[in-house]
Design a protein around this motif. Structure first.
Motif, PDB file in Angstrom:
ATOM      1  N   VAL A  58      34.892  34.218  74.283  1.00 29.82           N
ATOM      2  CA  VAL A  58      33.950  33.323  74.953  1.00 29.82           C
ATOM      3  C   VAL A  58      34.069  31.942  74.321  1.00 29.82           C
ATOM      4  CG1 VAL A  58      31.534  32.924  75.554  1.00 29.82           C
ATOM      5  CG2 VAL A  58      32.394  35.278  75.359  1.00 29.82           C
ATOM      6  N   GLU A  59      34.451  30.953  75.142  1.00 21.95           N
ATOM      7  CA  GLU A  59      34.546  29.571  74.678  1.00 21.95           C
ATOM      8  C   GLU A  59      33.627  28.644  75.458  1.00 21.95           C
ATOM      9  OE1 GLU A  59      38.813  28.474  73.393  1.00 21.95           O
ATOM     10  OE2 GLU A  59      39.035  29.930  75.046  1.00 21.95           O
ATOM     11  N   ASP A  60      33.122  29.116  76.556  1.00 23.45           N
ATOM     12  CA  ASP A  60      32.217  28.324  77.401  1.00 23.45           C
ATOM     13  C   ASP A  60      30.914  28.073  76.646  1.00 23.45           C
ATOM     14  OD1 ASP A  60      29.787  28.593  79.498  1.00 23.45           O
ATOM     15  OD2 ASP A  60      31.489  27.588  80.473  1.00 23.45           O
ATOM     16  N   ARG A  61      30.538  26.802  76.505  1.00 23.58           N
ATOM     17  CA  ARG A  61      29.356  26.427  75.710  1.00 23.58           C
ATOM     18  C   ARG A  61      28.076  27.076  76.233  1.00 23.58           C
ATOM     19  NH1 ARG A  61      30.290  26.045  71.332  1.00 23.58           N
ATOM     20  NH2 ARG A  61      28.180  25.359  71.020  1.00 23.58           N
ATOM     21  N   GLU A  62      27.914  27.129  77.546  1.00 13.58           N
ATOM     22  CA  GLU A  62      26.701  27.732  78.116  1.00 13.58           C
ATOM     23  C   GLU A  62      26.626  29.225  77.791  1.00 13.58           C
ATOM     24  OE1 GLU A  62      24.803  28.897  82.411  1.00 13.58           O
ATOM     25  OE2 GLU A  62      25.986  27.046  82.318  1.00 13.58           O
ATOM     26  N   LEU A  63      27.759  29.911  77.895  1.00 16.28           N
ATOM     27  CA  LEU A  63      27.774  31.345  77.586  1.00 16.28           C
ATOM     28  C   LEU A  63      27.534  31.595  76.099  1.00 16.28           C
ATOM     29  CD1 LEU A  63      30.696  32.645  79.840  1.00 16.28           C
ATOM     30  CD2 LEU A  63      28.230  32.886  80.218  1.00 16.28           C
ATOM     31  N   ILE A  64      28.100  30.749  75.251  1.00 18.96           N
ATOM     32  CA  ILE A  64      27.848  30.890  73.809  1.00 18.96           C
ATOM     33  C   ILE A  64      26.361  30.700  73.517  1.00 18.96           C
ATOM     34  CG2 ILE A  64      28.254  29.847  71.526  1.00 18.96           C
ATOM     35  CD1 ILE A  64      31.174  29.361  72.443  1.00 18.96           C
ATOM     36  N   GLN A  65      25.748  29.730  74.146  1.00 18.97           N
ATOM     37  CA  GLN A  65      24.307  29.519  73.971  1.00 18.97           C
ATOM     38  C   GLN A  65      23.528  30.762  74.392  1.00 18.97           C
ATOM     39  OE1 GLN A  65      22.508  27.032  72.494  1.00 18.97           O
ATOM     40  NE2 GLN A  65      20.753  28.360  72.858  1.00 18.97           N
ATOM     41  N   ARG A  66      23.900  31.339  75.512  1.00 18.60           N
ATOM     42  CA  ARG A  66      23.215  32.541  75.992  1.00 18.60           C
ATOM     43  C   ARG A  66      23.425  33.720  75.048  1.00 18.60           C
ATOM     44  NH1 ARG A  66      24.424  33.447  82.175  1.00 18.60           N
ATOM     45  NH2 ARG A  66      22.854  35.065  81.858  1.00 18.60           N
ATOM     46  N   LEU A  67      24.640  33.856  74.510  1.00 17.65           N
ATOM     47  CA  LEU A  67      24.890  34.918  73.524  1.00 17.65           C
ATOM     48  C   LEU A  67      24.012  34.744  72.287  1.00 17.65           C
ATOM     49  CD1 LEU A  67      28.788  35.364  73.564  1.00 17.65           C
ATOM     50  CD2 LEU A  67      27.063  36.937  74.482  1.00 17.65           C
ATOM     51  N   SER A  68      23.777  33.497  71.901  1.00 19.78           N
ATOM     52  CA  SER A  68      22.974  33.232  70.702  1.00 19.78           C
ATOM     53  C   SER A  68      21.513  33.643  70.874  1.00 19.78           C
ATOM     54  CB  SER A  68      23.067  31.752  70.309  1.00 19.78           C
ATOM     55  OG  SER A  68      22.259  30.952  71.132  1.00 19.78           O
ATOM     56  N   GLU A  69      21.115  33.935  72.094  1.00 14.96           N
ATOM     57  CA  GLU A  69      19.729  34.322  72.397  1.00 14.96           C
ATOM     58  C   GLU A  69      19.582  35.816  72.683  1.00 14.96           C
ATOM     59  OE1 GLU A  69      19.029  31.734  75.721  1.00 14.96           O
ATOM     60  OE2 GLU A  69      19.057  29.935  74.466  1.00 14.96           O
ATOM     61  N   THR A  70      20.598  36.600  72.368  1.00 12.94           N
ATOM     62  CA  THR A  70      20.590  38.019  72.728  1.00 12.94           C
ATOM     63  C   THR A  70      19.917  38.929  71.709  1.00 12.94           C
ATOM     64  OG1 THR A  70      22.827  38.244  71.844  1.00 12.94           O
ATOM     65  CG2 THR A  70      22.614  37.868  74.228  1.00 12.94           C
ATOM     66  N   LYS A  71      19.420  38.358  70.632  1.00 11.51           N
ATOM     67  CA  LYS A  71      18.670  39.129  69.639  1.00 11.51           C
ATOM     68  C   LYS A  71      17.386  38.389  69.303  1.00 11.51           C
ATOM     69  CE  LYS A  71      20.659  40.665  65.964  1.00 11.51           C
ATOM     70  NZ  LYS A  71      21.486  40.818  64.774  1.00 11.51           N
ATOM     71  N   SER A  72      16.382  39.134  68.901  1.00  9.81           N
ATOM     72  CA  SER A  72      15.118  38.492  68.541  1.00  9.81           C
ATOM     73  C   SER A  72      15.268  37.664  67.272  1.00  9.81           C
ATOM     74  CB  SER A  72      14.024  39.547  68.369  1.00  9.81           C
ATOM     75  OG  SER A  72      14.384  40.475  67.363  1.00  9.81           O
ATOM     76  N   ALA A  73      16.194  38.033  66.414  1.00  7.73           N
ATOM     77  CA  ALA A  73      16.468  37.266  65.185  1.00  7.73           C
ATOM     78  C   ALA A  73      17.898  37.541  64.753  1.00  7.73           C
ATOM     79  CB  ALA A  73      15.503  37.684  64.079  1.00  7.73           C
ATOM     80  N   GLY A  74      18.503  36.563  64.112  1.00  7.58           N
ATOM     81  CA  GLY A  74      19.814  36.765  63.524  1.00  7.58           C
ATOM     82  C   GLY A  74      20.994  36.431  64.412  1.00  7.58           C
ATOM     83  N   SER A  75      20.756  35.795  65.548  1.00 12.54           N
ATOM     84  CA  SER A  75      21.892  35.414  66.403  1.00 12.54           C
ATOM     85  C   SER A  75      21.848  33.943  66.799  1.00 12.54           C
ATOM     86  CB  SER A  75      21.920  36.270  67.674  1.00 12.54           C
ATOM     87  OG  SER A  75      20.746  36.080  68.443  1.00 12.54           O
ATOM     88  N   GLN A  76      20.759  33.277  66.536  1.00 10.16           N
ATOM     89  CA  GLN A  76      20.579  31.902  67.006  1.00 10.16           C
ATOM     90  C   GLN A  76      21.624  30.938  66.452  1.00 10.16           C
ATOM     91  OE1 GLN A  76      18.167  33.965  65.858  1.00 10.16           O
ATOM     92  NE2 GLN A  76      17.198  34.373  67.810  1.00 10.16           N
ATOM     93  N   PHE A  77      22.080  31.156  65.242  1.00 11.31           N
ATOM     94  CA  PHE A  77      23.086  30.284  64.635  1.00 11.31           C
ATOM     95  C   PHE A  77      24.373  30.237  65.453  1.00 11.31           C
ATOM     96  CE2 PHE A  77      24.305  34.419  63.153  1.00 11.31           C
ATOM     97  CZ  PHE A  77      25.694  34.367  63.197  1.00 11.31           C
ATOM     98  N   ALA A  78      24.635  31.289  66.238  1.00 11.51           N
ATOM     99  CA  ALA A  78      25.883  31.376  67.001  1.00 11.51           C
ATOM    100  C   ALA A  78      26.022  30.252  68.015  1.00 11.51           C
ATOM    101  CB  ALA A  78      25.988  32.731  67.698  1.00 11.51           C
ATOM    102  N   SER A  79      24.920  29.590  68.343  1.00 10.54           N
ATOM    103  CA  SER A  79      24.992  28.483  69.307  1.00 10.54           C
ATOM    104  C   SER A  79      25.901  27.361  68.802  1.00 10.54           C
ATOM    105  CB  SER A  79      23.596  27.930  69.609  1.00 10.54           C
ATOM    106  OG  SER A  79      23.037  27.351  68.444  1.00 10.54           O
ATOM    107  N   GLY A  80      26.121  27.275  67.498  1.00 15.44           N
ATOM    108  CA  GLY A  80      26.984  26.247  66.931  1.00 15.44           C
ATOM    109  C   GLY A  80      28.451  26.639  66.850  1.00 15.44           C
TER     110      GLY A  80
END
Length: 176
Positions: A51-73
């Protein structure tokens, strides 16, 4: 290529990334490494979604209640998938592939962090695997063990503390 013991000392989880793109050559190297990872009975139950699409990466970063938000970067995520119908050791196969990728990331001078999906929930209580499956339009039979957030290191981390490792050897290693 570095000596493996040196690579193991250096490899740390990275949650901060620069905005620099991960090159196609680097991605291909990571995928080749993943595909060479050992699997039970050589059944090759794993597959990977880059996954390289910025929008999809942002959405992936929201797939856990905690511990995934950093992935947006991250500039790239590799979702580690497995098919339980192909192998009863699909979790182990996927975990071996993910670790192979993480060591290859370090060898390339990049940074990465494992984001657990299996048995996790998003902020609304939805199963994280199901959310990722929907975001990426993946088949129902495919399981998502984790995704790896990958990018150029936004900060350097200290190598493993070898004094701590020596203590752990005394506490965690049994010999018979």
């Amino acid at each position: 290529m570095e000596e493996f013991s040196e690579l193991a000392r250096k490899r740390r989880s990275h949650r901060k990334f620069t905005g620099d793109k991960v090159s196609e050559e680097q991605i291909q190297t990571l995928l080749e490494t993943a595909l060479m990872s050992p699997t039970g009975k050589s059944l090759r139950s794993c597959s990977f979604c880059v996954v390289e699409d910025r929008e999809l990466i942002q959405r992936l970063s929201e797939t856990k209640s905690a511990g995934s938000q950093f992935a947006s970067g991250a500039q790239c995520c590799i979702v580690v998938l497995s098919d339980p119908e192909l192998s009863d050791v699909w979790i182990e196969d996927a975990s071996a592939a993910a670790m192979s990728i993480l060591y290859q990331v370090e060898d390339l001078g990049l940074g990465a962090c494992w984001v657990q999906m299996r048995q996790r929930q998003d902020a609304q209580g939805n199963d994280s695997e199901s959310v990722v499956r929907e975001i990426l339009s993946l088949p129902e039979n495919i399981r998502i063990v984790c995704f790896l957030a990958i990018g150029h290191k936004g900060m350097e981390r200290k190598e493993q503390n070898m004094e701590k490792i020596e203590t752990l050897k005394q506490e965690k290693v049994m010999r018979r």
